[in-house]
Design an enzyme around this catalytic site. Structure first.
Site, PDB file in Angstrom:
ATOM      1  N   GLN A  51      10.357   8.396   2.335  1.00  0.00           N
ATOM      2  CA  GLN A  51      10.659   7.586   3.522  1.00  0.00           C
ATOM      3  C   GLN A  51      11.880   6.692   3.335  1.00  0.00           C
ATOM      4  O   GLN A  51      12.458   6.226   4.320  1.00  0.00           O
ATOM      5  CB  GLN A  51       9.454   6.721   3.908  1.00  0.00           C
ATOM      6  CG  GLN A  51       8.270   7.542   4.401  1.00  0.00           C
ATOM      7  CD  GLN A  51       7.074   6.663   4.678  1.00  0.00           C
ATOM      8  OE1 GLN A  51       6.343   6.301   3.763  1.00  0.00           O
ATOM      9  NE2 GLN A  51       6.884   6.299   5.930  1.00  0.00           N
ATOM     10  N   CYS A  91       2.493   5.588  11.144  1.00  0.00           N
ATOM     11  CA  CYS A  91       3.455   5.837  10.070  1.00  0.00           C
ATOM     12  C   CYS A  91       4.695   4.997  10.318  1.00  0.00           C
ATOM     13  O   CYS A  91       5.184   4.931  11.449  1.00  0.00           O
ATOM     14  CB  CYS A  91       3.823   7.319  10.032  1.00  0.00           C
ATOM     15  SG  CYS A  91       5.003   7.733   8.725  1.00  0.00           S
ATOM     16  N   LEU A  92       5.182   4.364   9.261  1.00  0.00           N
ATOM     17  CA  LEU A  92       6.378   3.531   9.390  1.00  0.00           C
ATOM     18  C   LEU A  92       7.594   4.354   9.806  1.00  0.00           C
ATOM     19  O   LEU A  92       8.558   3.810  10.337  1.00  0.00           O
ATOM     20  CB  LEU A  92       6.652   2.805   8.060  1.00  0.00           C
ATOM     21  CG  LEU A  92       5.580   1.782   7.649  1.00  0.00           C
ATOM     22  CD1 LEU A  92       5.860   1.270   6.246  1.00  0.00           C
ATOM     23  CD2 LEU A  92       5.499   0.640   8.649  1.00  0.00           C
ATOM     24  N   GLU A 134       0.411   9.710   2.243  1.00  0.00           N
ATOM     25  CA  GLU A 134       1.617   9.508   1.417  1.00  0.00           C
ATOM     26  C   GLU A 134       1.967  10.772   0.641  1.00  0.00           C
ATOM     27  O   GLU A 134       3.144  11.114   0.497  1.00  0.00           O
ATOM     28  CB  GLU A 134       1.419   8.347   0.431  1.00  0.00           C
ATOM     29  CG  GLU A 134       1.048   7.003   1.034  1.00  0.00           C
ATOM     30  CD  GLU A 134       1.924   6.565   2.178  1.00  0.00           C
ATOM     31  OE1 GLU A 134       3.063   7.037   2.309  1.00  0.00           O
ATOM     32  OE2 GLU A 134       1.455   5.747   2.988  1.00  0.00           O
ATOM     33  N   HIS A 137       3.947  13.048   2.687  1.00  0.00           N
ATOM     34  CA  HIS A 137       5.372  12.699   2.762  1.00  0.00           C
ATOM     35  C   HIS A 137       6.141  13.347   1.606  1.00  0.00           C
ATOM     36  O   HIS A 137       7.270  13.808   1.784  1.00  0.00           O
ATOM     37  CB  HIS A 137       5.560  11.178   2.692  1.00  0.00           C
ATOM     38  CG  HIS A 137       5.377  10.454   4.001  1.00  0.00           C
ATOM     39  ND1 HIS A 137       6.130  10.729   5.120  1.00  0.00           N
ATOM     40  CD2 HIS A 137       4.545   9.439   4.347  1.00  0.00           C
ATOM     41  CE1 HIS A 137       5.767   9.908   6.109  1.00  0.00           C
ATOM     42  NE2 HIS A 137       4.798   9.119   5.666  1.00  0.00           N
TER      43      HIS A 137
HETATM   44  O1  GNR Z   1       1.044   1.479   7.357  1.00  0.00           O
HETATM   45  C1  GNR Z   1       0.468   2.560   7.467  1.00  0.00           C
HETATM   46  N1  GNR Z   1      -0.783   2.606   8.002  1.00  0.00           N
HETATM   47  C2  GNR Z   1      -1.579   3.742   8.017  1.00  0.00           C
HETATM   48  C3  GNR Z   1      -2.722   3.719   8.801  1.00  0.00           C
HETATM   49  C4  GNR Z   1      -3.553   4.814   8.839  1.00  0.00           C
HETATM   50  C5  GNR Z   1      -3.264   5.919   8.091  1.00  0.00           C
HETATM   51  C6  GNR Z   1      -2.124   5.966   7.303  1.00  0.00           C
HETATM   52  C7  GNR Z   1      -1.283   4.867   7.265  1.00  0.00           C
HETATM   53  S1  GNR Z   1       0.115   4.907   6.250  1.00  0.00           S
HETATM   54  C8  GNR Z   1       1.169   3.795   7.076  1.00  0.00           C
HETATM   55  C9  GNR Z   1       2.419   3.526   6.258  1.00  0.00           C
HETATM   56  C10 GNR Z   1       3.212   4.807   6.110  1.00  0.00           C
HETATM   57  O2  GNR Z   1       3.861   5.308   6.986  1.00  0.00           O
HETATM   58  N2  GNR Z   1       3.131   5.420   4.974  1.00  0.00           N
HETATM   59  O3  GNR Z   1       3.757   6.581   4.786  1.00  0.00           O
HETATM   60 NI    NI Z   2       3.904   7.494   6.706  1.00  0.00          NI
END
Ligand code: GNR
Ligand code: NI
Length: 167
Positions: A51, A91-92, A134, A137
């Site tokens: 990411q 997801c961020l 993760e 990813h």
């Molecule tokens: O912050 C995050 N919250 C989340 C909530 C439920 C399932 C997975 C996540 S991961 C995410 C952060 C992120 O994007 N990690 O890759």
């Molecule tokens: Ni994510």
């Protein structure tokens, strides 16, 4: 320390496959510190190196509200999994989109910590979900890929529009 830029879906680079870390050294530890700072600032509960456009098998996670339970996984491998869990994920790299994904309910993960020592962790609940999110990813997979093609197309259109509006 530094806050790193988080790639936004649909960015091609989110689909790169990360390589194993050959040696855990000071460079690795610096990246881990910056990833943790980036995750806490976002704020998020996890972040994969992919990411932040680093294509190495490194994950940071902290599902605590107090932000003092940082977990670092280098070269993680799921060595056992069981059960099913349906969880609403975000997801961020896909801001503002929340969708339910079905994953294993429990996982056992083996990884190296930031000192290069091997450890094994049994996880369930949100921690298990996040580990799987993760690790996806790291193989270039974003959670929206579990959704229907129709939903994926809509999400891509929405995020592209939003990107245009904020540039
Ligand atoms: O912050 C995050 N919250 C989340 C909530 C439920 C399932 C997975 C996540 S991961 C995410 C952060 C992120 O994007 N990690 O890759
Ligand atoms: Ni994510």
């Amino acid at each position: 320390m530094a806050i790193l830029k988080i790639l936004q879906y649909p960015d091609e680079r989110l689909h790169r496959v990360a390589k194993k870390v050959a040696q855990v050294n000071e460079t690795t530890r610096k990246l881990v510190r910056n990833m943790a700072e980036t995750m806490y600032a976002a704020p998020g509960v996890g972040l994969a190196a992919t990411q932040v456009d680093v294509h190495e098998r490194i994950i940071v996670l902290d599902i605590s509200e107090t932000h003092d339970q940082l977990k670092v996984f280098i070269n993680p491998e799921i060595i056992a999994s069981s059960g099913v869990s349906d969880c609403e994920e975000g997801c961020l790299s896909v801001p503002g989109i929340y969708e339910t994904v079905s994953r294993s309910g429990k996982v056992t993960v083996r990884a190296l910590n930031e000192k290069g020592a091997s450890f094994t962790l049994d996880a369930e609940g949100l921690l298990a979900v996040c580990i799987q999110h993760e690790m996806d990813h790291l193989i270039g997979k974003v959670f929206v890929e579990y959704l229907s093609q129709l939903k994926q197309t809509r999400i891509r259109a929405k995020l592209k529009k939003r990107l245009r509006e904020t540039m």
